[in-house]
Design an enzyme around this catalytic site. Sequence first.
Site, PDB file in Angstrom:
ATOM      1  CG  ASP A  93     -12.666  -1.892  -0.506  1.00  0.00           C
ATOM      2  OD1 ASP A  93     -12.180  -3.016  -0.738  1.00  0.00           O
ATOM      3  OD2 ASP A  93     -12.221  -0.844  -1.008  1.00  0.00           O
TER       4      ASP A  93
ATOM      5  CG  ASP B  70      -1.947  -1.086   1.200  1.00  0.00           C
ATOM      6  OD1 ASP B  70      -2.019  -1.811   0.186  1.00  0.00           O
ATOM      7  OD2 ASP B  70      -2.695  -1.222   2.186  1.00  0.00           O
TER       8      ASP B  70
END
Length: 256
Positions: free
Chosen positions: A129, A8
């Site tokens: 998500d 990330d």
Amino acid sequence: MIILPAVDMYEGKAVRLYKGDYDQMTVYDDHPVNTAMKFRDAGAQWIHLVDLQGARDGGTPNMGVAREILEKTGLRAEIGGGIRSMEVIKAYMDAGFSRVILGTAAVTDQELLKEAADLYGPGIAVGADIKDGFVAIKGWKEKSEYTLEDFCERMAALGVGTIICTDVSRDGAMKGTNRQMYKGLTARFSSVDFVASGGVSSIEDVKALRDMGMYGAIIGKAWYTGAIDLKEAIAAAAGTEPGTETGAAAADTEEE
């Protein structure tokens, strides 16, 4: 099942968030390509990249870092975060990324999603998500009107073949992955390849996901903290022991 270790990216660094909270960010590597090389050396064939700045604000602020990782490691890569136009999708595909992940755009601009899926086929994946039972968007800051199952039905109807599904409440929490959620998804949507993300924190999680027929699993914080050995996870995903010839062959087969 394939294992996709994760990087990330935020301000050019490799970071992790706790439950998607940008105020609870840990920096693990100032030079993410070094981390990506460790993944390659451990036997990974794929890498999962997320531009956290792009996810929150739009744009591609970490494009340069992502391309450097791709070019220096030779890994197959999927990337997501702030991808909301055909220009950005094309830029990533032209750079050699194997899959581009649409998150917010898959909810708010399904004409774009369909255009991209028609053009790039399996090169387009969707990120689902899940936060409080609904699909979250804009860096997990807002909730959409879609429940998980409604969203997956819609994506399947649009021809999406791969969905990366994250339980936000488990992301970075090291409490195990949501096995019940993934088991239900694989049973209901046989035409979709599901990738588990969020909370994959043990070899037992990897084996459970493999046994229920998941296509892939993303490993993030568990590797960064040393809770999971990547070589062992790759072998477990292939259903073999680490370091065996059979295991290597099985892993190679999964990547095709």
